[in-house]
Design a protein around this motif. Sequence first.
Motif, short mmCIF file in Angstrom:
data_model
loop_
_atom_site.label_atom_id
_atom_site.label_comp_id
_atom_site.label_asym_id
_atom_site.label_seq_id
_atom_site.Cartn_x
_atom_site.Cartn_y
_atom_site.Cartn_z
N VAL A 33 0.84 -1.20 0.00
CA VAL A 33 0.00 0.00 0.00
C VAL A 33 0.88 1.24 0.00
CG1 VAL A 33 -1.77 1.29 1.28
CG2 VAL A 33 -1.86 -1.21 1.19
N ILE A 71 3.63 0.59 2.93
CA ILE A 71 3.43 -0.33 4.05
C ILE A 71 3.03 -1.68 3.46
CG2 ILE A 71 1.03 0.41 4.44
CD1 ILE A 71 1.55 -0.17 7.46
N ALA A 72 3.66 -2.74 3.95
CA ALA A 72 3.32 -4.10 3.52
C ALA A 72 3.04 -4.99 4.73
CB ALA A 72 4.44 -4.70 2.69
N SER A 118 -0.40 -4.09 6.25
CA SER A 118 -1.20 -3.32 5.28
C SER A 118 -2.70 -3.61 5.36
CB SER A 118 -0.69 -3.56 3.86
OG SER A 118 -0.76 -4.92 3.53
#
Length: 86
Positions: free
Chosen positions: A22, A33-34, A37
């Motif tokens: 994201v 961010i993963a 997310s």
Amino acid sequence: MISQNGFVSSIKILEMSERPLVYFKLDDSSCLIARHSLNFLADVEDGMRIAAVGEYNGRKQFVVKKYAVIGETKIMMEFEMMSSNY
């Protein structure tokens, strides 16, 4: 680790997978961010204020490792709206 806080805008899903990638803007910083997310998408919408901890990558994007919503999350607001309708 670096901490930042500010207002979220321009939330976009860049890659759909088990852990979507994201992208969003935190004031003027480009952020990714993963790790959390899915929670992020459930908690945050444009205009909300968050505090984030992470590091910058080679493209000068802030990669978020942890975040916290300052105030009520999106889920909290939706739950309050649903409970007030009953």
